[in-house]
Design a protein around this motif. Structure first.
Motif, mmCIF file in Angstrom:
data_model
loop_
_atom_site.group_PDB
_atom_site.id
_atom_site.type_symbol
_atom_site.label_atom_id
_atom_site.label_comp_id
_atom_site.label_asym_id
_atom_site.label_seq_id
_atom_site.Cartn_x
_atom_site.Cartn_y
_atom_site.Cartn_z
ATOM 1 N N GLU A 3 0.847 -1.197 0.000
ATOM 2 C CA GLU A 3 0.000 0.000 0.000
ATOM 3 C C GLU A 3 0.875 1.238 0.000
ATOM 4 O OE1 GLU A 3 -3.745 0.718 2.577
ATOM 5 O OE2 GLU A 3 -2.147 1.878 3.535
ATOM 6 N N THR A 5 0.789 5.406 0.183
ATOM 7 C CA THR A 5 0.007 6.598 0.506
ATOM 8 C C THR A 5 0.862 7.826 0.264
ATOM 9 O OG1 THR A 5 -1.214 5.401 2.222
ATOM 10 C CG2 THR A 5 -1.343 7.801 2.259
ATOM 11 N N ALA A 47 -3.208 9.309 8.096
ATOM 12 C CA ALA A 47 -3.120 8.016 7.417
ATOM 13 C C ALA A 47 -3.185 6.851 8.387
ATOM 14 C CB ALA A 47 -1.829 7.943 6.605
ATOM 15 N N LEU A 271 -2.684 12.160 0.911
ATOM 16 C CA LEU A 271 -3.378 10.993 1.448
ATOM 17 C C LEU A 271 -4.010 10.115 0.362
ATOM 18 C CD1 LEU A 271 -5.019 12.529 4.648
ATOM 19 C CD2 LEU A 271 -2.840 11.315 4.456
ATOM 20 N N HIS A 272 -3.724 10.415 -0.892
ATOM 21 C CA HIS A 272 -4.153 9.528 -1.980
ATOM 22 C C HIS A 272 -3.465 8.172 -1.804
ATOM 23 C CE1 HIS A 272 -5.662 8.599 -6.010
ATOM 24 N NE2 HIS A 272 -4.474 8.095 -6.287
ATOM 25 N N ARG A 273 -4.243 7.087 -1.872
ATOM 26 C CA ARG A 273 -3.706 5.747 -1.647
ATOM 27 C C ARG A 273 -3.807 4.901 -2.908
ATOM 28 N NH1 ARG A 273 -5.891 2.021 1.404
ATOM 29 N NH2 ARG A 273 -7.976 2.907 1.254
#
Length: 284
Positions: A3, A5, A47, A271-273
């Motif tokens: 993941e 972020t 986050a 904070l775009h994941r």
């Protein structure tokens, strides 16, 4: 799954909507902070992470906008870790990193002394282990491997990119660089490439020479996309936008990238994941 972020998508120019350059990578139960620009602590909190939960800090280079909150990260990790004999924070960066970390701790020397004097359970300065590298495998723990290779951000030198791999998934974080063969090799076949970008068409029209100077050591949106295409990556993740993306103009940036890269393109606010899966890549 890995993941990614985008904690901070800004630049050296202060932006009310974007923190300084920093990216959070979670893989195999481990949490890595890549660079620590201004405002990183607030973004970490948003986050769902914190300095005391970091597995390691990875620094692509020592430009001020990428290490502005280094002291805050070190001190906050120290004072919010309550387990006895907590292990040192591994810090991995290019040559020069140890000197910068030492100088940062010295700058916070009064604060460190005050806290040791006040809290009986704080008996020593923030523990860190610094490792300096320009190439090769720098991390291999519990199924997560990290490799580095040189990039080209001259006259800033040396600079490095990171490749994080776990269970068949892989993410490359380029940092600031112009296109170069070593980055192509590091990114070859990766699931995702996180790349800093500038809009040279907009910057070259600005009247200040000092601003226009940045065109010669950063990749444009199209150049980052071409790097992703040469490397055959699955997802291109753009960050560190210069100038800042105006609200509603995201599609313009995406369209420029699409002229050189025909797969998944990700960009957005802090904070775009993005989730990167082995063989399957999808937006979170």
């Amino acid at each position: 799954m890995i993941e990614v972020t985008l904690l901070g998508t800004g630049s050296p120019i202060p932006d009310a909507r974007r923190a300084g350059p920093s990216t959070l990578v979670r893989a195999g139960g481990q949490t890595f902070l890549v660079d620590c620009g201004r405002g990183v602590q607030q973004r970490l909190t948003a986050a769902g992470a914190g300095a005391n939960g970091l597995t390691a800090l990875l620094l692509t280079h020592l430009h001020s906008d990428h290490i502005a909150d280094l002291g805050d990260v070190l001190i906050t990790r120290w004072v919010t870790t309550f387990t006895p004999d907590a292990p040192p924070l591994p810090i991995i960066g290019p040559p020069g990193t140890a000197e910068v970390v030492d100088a940062t701790l010295k700058a916070f020397g009064f604060d460190i002394g005050y806290r040791i004097a006040h809290h009986a359970d704080l008996t020593a300065p923030p523990p860190v282990d610094v490792y300096e590298h320009t190439a090769g495998v720098v991390w291999d723990h519990d199924g997560v491997t990290i490799s580095v290779a040189p990039t080209d951000h001259r006259p800033v030198a040396p600079t490095i990119g990171f490749r994080v791999e776990h269970a068949g998934a892989s993410v490359v974080l380029a940092g600031d660089t112009v296109p170069c063969e070593t980055l192509d090799q590091l990114a070859a076949g990766a699931g995702a490439l996180v790349h800093t970008v500038i809009r040279k068409d907009l910057i070259e029209a600005m009247p200040m020479q000092r601003i226009r100077d940045i065109c010669d050591y950063h990749s444009s949106v199209e150049e980052a996309a071409a790097t992703a295409t040469r490397a055959g990556v699955g997802i291109l993740v753009l960050t560190h936008y210069v100038p800042s993306i105006e609200p509603g103009k995201e599609d313009d940036w995406r369209a420029l990238a699409a002229t050189a890269f025909d797969r998944q393109i990700e960009l957005g606010d802090d904070l775009h994941r993005v989730e990167v899966h082995p063989g399957v890549c999808r937006r979170a």
